[in-house]
Scaffold this motif. Structure first.
Motif, PDB file in Angstrom:
ATOM      1  N   GLY A 134     -17.377   4.885   0.693  1.00 27.88           N
ATOM      2  CA  GLY A 134     -17.934   4.079   0.646  1.00 27.88           C
ATOM      3  C   GLY A 134     -17.497   2.622   1.776  1.00 27.88           C
ATOM      4  N   ALA A 135     -16.233   3.452   1.350  1.00 24.08           N
ATOM      5  CA  ALA A 135     -15.618   1.840   2.143  1.00 24.08           C
ATOM      6  C   ALA A 135     -15.869   1.621   3.935  1.00 24.08           C
ATOM      7  N   VAL A 136     -14.792   0.481   4.080  1.00 25.26           N
ATOM      8  CA  VAL A 136     -15.517   0.245   5.105  1.00 25.26           C
ATOM      9  C   VAL A 136     -14.379   0.890   6.546  1.00 25.26           C
ATOM     10  N   ASP A 137     -13.489   1.603   5.652  1.00 25.69           N
ATOM     11  CA  ASP A 137     -12.378   1.946   6.832  1.00 25.69           C
ATOM     12  C   ASP A 137     -11.404   2.234   5.788  1.00 25.69           C
ATOM     13  N   ASN A 138     -10.853   3.627   5.987  1.00 27.74           N
ATOM     14  CA  ASN A 138      -9.821   4.579   5.712  1.00 27.74           C
ATOM     15  C   ASN A 138      -8.496   3.297   5.610  1.00 27.74           C
ATOM     16  N   GLY A 139      -8.432   2.575   4.749  1.00 27.23           N
ATOM     17  CA  GLY A 139      -7.218   1.045   4.734  1.00 27.23           C
ATOM     18  C   GLY A 139      -6.775   1.455   3.572  1.00 27.23           C
ATOM     19  N   HIS A 140      -5.613   1.004   3.481  1.00 25.91           N
ATOM     20  CA  HIS A 140      -4.641   1.159   2.687  1.00 25.91           C
ATOM     21  C   HIS A 140      -4.278  -1.036   2.562  1.00 25.91           C
ATOM     22  N   TRP A 141      -3.760  -1.195   1.319  1.00 26.05           N
ATOM     23  CA  TRP A 141      -4.336  -2.912   0.578  1.00 26.05           C
ATOM     24  C   TRP A 141      -2.940  -3.077  -0.582  1.00 26.05           C
ATOM     25  N   TRP A 142      -2.037  -3.771   0.284  1.00 22.75           N
ATOM     26  CA  TRP A 142      -1.556  -4.475  -0.827  1.00 22.75           C
ATOM     27  C   TRP A 142      -1.561  -6.203  -1.404  1.00 22.75           C
ATOM     28  N   LEU A 143      -2.119  -6.217  -2.523  1.00 20.08           N
ATOM     29  CA  LEU A 143      -1.569  -8.498  -2.941  1.00 20.08           C
ATOM     30  C   LEU A 143       0.152  -8.368  -3.693  1.00 20.08           C
ATOM     31  N   PHE A 144       0.835  -9.412  -2.514  1.00 22.35           N
ATOM     32  CA  PHE A 144       1.776  -9.596  -3.361  1.00 22.35           C
ATOM     33  C   PHE A 144       1.397 -11.531  -3.857  1.00 22.35           C
ATOM     34  N   ARG A 145       2.877 -11.053  -4.781  1.00 25.12           N
ATOM     35  CA  ARG A 145       2.089 -12.674  -5.220  1.00 25.12           C
ATOM     36  C   ARG A 145       4.254 -12.946  -5.358  1.00 25.12           C
ATOM     37  N   LYS A 146       4.025 -14.513  -4.367  1.00 21.28           N
ATOM     38  CA  LYS A 146       4.563 -15.898  -4.458  1.00 21.28           C
ATOM     39  C   LYS A 146       5.984 -16.170  -5.737  1.00 21.28           C
ATOM     40  N   TYR A 204      -1.670  -2.743  -5.319  1.00 23.49           N
ATOM     41  CA  TYR A 204      -2.365  -2.037  -3.960  1.00 23.49           C
ATOM     42  C   TYR A 204      -3.164  -0.600  -3.822  1.00 23.49           C
ATOM     43  N   GLY A 205      -3.134  -0.111  -2.585  1.00 21.51           N
ATOM     44  CA  GLY A 205      -4.534   0.966  -3.233  1.00 21.51           C
ATOM     45  C   GLY A 205      -4.757   0.941  -1.800  1.00 21.51           C
ATOM     46  N   PHE A 206      -5.615   2.451  -2.117  1.00 15.96           N
ATOM     47  CA  PHE A 206      -6.197   2.624  -0.298  1.00 15.96           C
ATOM     48  C   PHE A 206      -7.319   2.853  -0.921  1.00 15.96           C
TER      49      PHE A 206
END
Ligand SMILES: C[S@@+](CC[C@H](N)C(=O)[O-])C[C@H]1O[C@@H](n2cnc3c(N)ncnc32)[C@H](O)[C@@H]1O
Length: 207
Positions: free
Chosen positions: A195-207, A187-189
């Motif tokens: 230089g990011a496209v937006d101020n976005g938080h992201w999460w990557l999950f695995r099933k 996960y991250g910000f």
């Protein structure tokens, strides 16, 4: 606004005007490719071979992914003008461009190794969010990625001067609360000032 669901705005002129402001030019695609290099860092040994983007607009993510990963790509988008661009620009074959909404996806259980949204769940009203998150979970056989605006507590913000169109929260926590067996891959910000496209938080999950 009270009589309309936000997705109805996205289907109409409001959604088509968004396309005019957010073109899939080379610099936008390059910027998005940088985001995906970050998202994929922890799974480079096992990249997804089939991917669906929910709310893909004109496919800035999908164009970036084409250059990064050898996967079958699909996009779902409620706005007809955006779907046309995807086919006319050759981003996806028409059979991989799907009409629909996040809370009811026209896909089989586990059809894709990765399902994702970027800047889409923020436009899903709280009453429809449980179904949207459960659908992302259902159609994935392996990974789920969300990149959205974070807020510690759920809050609504005005969007382009209108209410009822933008909702922020801890989307990662919301997904985990509904599907606690998910593993957090990363996960991250992403920061616009860097230089990011937006101020976005992201999460990557695995099933
Ligand atoms: C801010 S744009 C983001 C587009 C794209 N994901 C990107 O990051 O470039 C939001 C997109 O989500 C779509 N959208 C809005 N509500 C949706 C819903 N309920 N289900 C699926 N897509 C939706 C809109 O039509 C629009 O294309």
């Amino acid at each position: 606004m009270a009589d309309h669901r936000p997705v109805d705005f996205w289907r109409g002129d409001f959604g088509s005007e968004y396309i005019g402001r957010n073109r899939a030019d080379a610099s936008a695609v390059r910027q998005r490719a940088r985001s995906w290099s970050t998202y994929f860092q922890g799974i480079m040994h096992d990249l997804p071979r089939s991917i669906v983007e929910v709310g893909c607009s004109v496919g800035i993510n999908l164009r970036a992914l084409t250059g990064l990963v050898d996967a079958e790509l699909h996009g779902l988008e409620p706005n007809a003008a955006a779907r046309r661009v995807l086919v006319e620009d050759g981003v996806l074959p028409a059979s991989h461009v799907h009409e629909g909404e996040a809370n009811s996806l026209p896909f089989k259980d586990g059809q894709f190794e990765l399902s994702f949204t970027t800047g889409v769940l923020i436009h899903v009203p709280p009453s429809e969010l449980p179904a949207a998150v459960d659908e992302l979970y259902r159609v994935s056989s392996k990974y789920i990625l969300m990149s959205e605006y974070f807020s510690h507590e759920p809050e609504e913000k005005t969007y382009r001067g209108q209410s009822g169109l933008l909702f922020k929260r801890d989307f990662g926590g919301f997904m985990l609360d509904r599907h606690p067996e998910l593993t957090i891959v990363d996960y991250g910000f992403q920061w616009m000032r860097a230089g990011a496209v937006d101020n976005g938080h992201w999460w990557l999950f695995r099933k």
